[in-house]
Design a protein around this motif. Structure first.
Motif, short mmCIF file in Angstrom:
data_model
loop_
_atom_site.label_atom_id
_atom_site.label_comp_id
_atom_site.label_asym_id
_atom_site.label_seq_id
_atom_site.Cartn_x
_atom_site.Cartn_y
_atom_site.Cartn_z
N ALA A 53 -6.48 -1.57 5.08
CA ALA A 53 -5.73 -2.18 6.22
C ALA A 53 -4.43 -2.78 6.03
O ALA A 53 -4.28 -2.92 4.91
N ILE A 54 -3.75 -2.23 7.06
CA ILE A 54 -2.25 -2.57 6.88
C ILE A 54 -1.87 -4.06 6.43
O ILE A 54 -1.34 -3.81 5.63
N LYS A 55 -2.42 -5.08 6.83
CA LYS A 55 -1.39 -6.35 6.91
C LYS A 55 -1.66 -6.21 5.06
O LYS A 55 -1.33 -7.09 4.43
N SER A 56 -3.35 -6.19 4.40
CA SER A 56 -3.54 -6.49 3.38
C SER A 56 -2.25 -5.66 2.12
O SER A 56 -2.12 -5.89 1.12
N ARG A 57 -2.41 -3.87 2.67
CA ARG A 57 -1.41 -3.09 2.33
C ARG A 57 -0.06 -4.21 1.97
O ARG A 57 1.22 -3.50 1.20
N MET A 58 0.41 -4.23 3.43
CA MET A 58 1.68 -4.73 3.18
C MET A 58 2.41 -6.32 2.11
O MET A 58 3.03 -6.60 1.76
N LYS A 59 0.70 -7.28 1.42
CA LYS A 59 0.95 -8.13 1.31
C LYS A 59 1.34 -7.38 -0.35
O LYS A 59 1.72 -8.52 -1.58
N LEU A 60 0.78 -6.74 -0.67
CA LEU A 60 1.11 -5.92 -2.70
C LEU A 60 2.47 -5.61 -2.73
O LEU A 60 3.02 -5.22 -2.94
N ASP A 61 3.41 -5.90 -1.37
CA ASP A 61 5.07 -5.11 -1.52
C ASP A 61 5.75 -6.67 -2.62
O ASP A 61 5.91 -7.94 -2.21
N ILE A 62 6.13 -6.17 -3.86
CA ILE A 62 6.40 -6.78 -4.37
C ILE A 62 8.57 -6.26 -5.16
O ILE A 62 8.27 -5.45 -4.65
N PHE A 63 9.08 -7.22 -5.06
CA PHE A 63 10.59 -6.80 -5.57
C PHE A 63 10.54 -6.96 -7.14
O PHE A 63 10.33 -7.69 -7.35
N ASP A 64 12.03 -6.43 -7.38
CA ASP A 64 11.90 -6.23 -8.62
C ASP A 64 12.55 -7.79 -8.61
O ASP A 64 12.86 -8.12 -9.70
N TYR A 65 14.07 -8.18 -8.19
CA TYR A 65 14.06 -9.97 -8.26
C TYR A 65 13.76 -10.77 -7.83
O TYR A 65 13.72 -12.08 -8.09
N GLU A 66 12.27 -10.13 -7.75
CA GLU A 66 11.69 -11.54 -8.08
C GLU A 66 10.35 -12.10 -9.69
O GLU A 66 10.15 -12.64 -9.14
N ARG A 67 10.99 -11.38 -10.08
CA ARG A 67 9.58 -11.44 -11.49
C ARG A 67 9.86 -12.62 -12.23
O ARG A 67 11.14 -12.66 -12.38
N PRO A 68 9.99 -12.89 -12.86
CA PRO A 68 8.20 -12.98 -12.80
C PRO A 68 7.03 -13.28 -11.24
O PRO A 68 7.99 -14.22 -11.01
#
Length: 330
Positions: A53-68
């Protein structure tokens, strides 16, 4: 200092709660900027991930500046949970979190979220499935129990640690309470004091001011706390709490210029991530929160939630800045 797997957290970390339709990358970026130590994605349906599902997949987006940063999944089927853990593993967050706390009916009806509180054996099986599907540390967020007469967090905490869960966040309400009434952190204190438990225990529920944060920190002796609704439209709360812990004094309230800047950033990042149209529409739910309590604001708010172009919105924010340049927040 609490550790989750290899993730070193600061002494008494402040976590941003995973909130549906709120904790997306633009919002997380703002909270990180203002002092959040560990953040999570919005919760993601394991079935949705497997269906692609597109919406579920989009929620997997993470970026390095957010870590951890952790990705949170939910579901009531062992196979789906294991497969979705494998999918999550592939995007390399720092941890996988399982939601056993969401009280919303459409989630609970599927035997997921807080629905699992009625069946600890199932909770354990679902958790084992996730642990099997990932190489990342697995953590859990849950509630005290289904209702007042079935508080089972003591058993839940021990059994989850025994199968390899590496941290536990407890929202100090039952499912029956939803988000109403008072949270009762004494139950979380009890599990923290259980000598069998060595994993970090984080508390969640009703933290909405630096004073309350310090009171709960001192009173309940937990490893850290998670903040949810109080950060919506007010990402400054994380640094305010940290400053109060250190000095016993309050940071100055964010000025109108600070609020405008946060709103501009949120809108810009929202459009960058979601595309201009969706970014503009989905940002509308946030404006009231950024300007909460501002007198005679109705006309400006109406503009913000109806304007259709980025250019017009930035112009409207400039106008607010002018009109309220000397506005004093109390």
């Amino acid at each position: 200092m609490p550790k989750i797997g290899n993730i070193e957290l600061p002494d008494f970390p402040l976590l941003l709660a995973p909130m549906e339709d709120v904790s997306d990358p633009p919002f997380r970026r703002l909270c990180k900027l203002h002092g959040a130590d560990l953040m999570y994605s919005e919760f993601i349906s394991s079935e949705g991930l497997i269906r692609d599902a597109i919406k579920s997949r989009m929620k997997l987006d993470i970026f390095d500046y957010e870590r951890p940063v952790g990705i949170q999944i939910f579901g009531g089927d062992e196979e789906a949970m294991e497969m979705s853990a494998k999918i999550v593993d592939a995007v390399h967050p720092d941890l996988v979190d399982i939601n056993f706390g969401c009280p919303v009916k459409k989630v609970v009806c599927k035997g997921a979220g807080a629905g699992v509180l009625k069946d600890v054996d199932l909770m354990v099986r679902l958790t084992k499935a996730v642990i099997k599907g990932t190489n990342l540390p697995v953590t859990v967020k849950t509630r005290l129990g289904w209702d007042e007469s079935s508080i089972n967090i003591d058993e839940v905490a021990e059994r989850l640690q025994d199968i390899g869960v590496q941290a536990l966040t407890v929202h100090a309400r039952t499912r029956a309470q939803m988000y109403k009434g008072h949270s009762d952190w004494s139950h979380i204190q009890r599990i923290k004091e259980n000598p069998r438990l060595t994993m970090p225990i984080f508390g969640n529920g009703d933290i909405d001011s630096p004073e309350k944060a310090l009171e709960y920190k001192n009173k309940y002796g937990l490893d850290g706390m998670m903040i949810g609704r109080a950060a919506i439209g007010y990402p400054w709360i994380f640094n305010e709490i940290k400053h109060y812990f250190k000095t016993g004094e309050h940071l100055a309230q964010p000025t109108m210029a600070d609020r405008i800047e946060a709103t501009r950033n949120h809108l810009t990042w929202s459009m960058d991530w979601k595309g201009e149209r969706v970014g503009i529409v989905e940002m509308r739910r946030h404006y009231t929160n950024y300007f909460k309590g501002v007198s005679n604001f109705k006309e400006h708010r109406l503009k913000l939630v109806t304007l259709e172009s980025a250019e017009a919105l930035f112009k409207a924010l400039d106008e607010i800045q002018e009109v309220y340049a000397d506005y004093q927040f109390v």
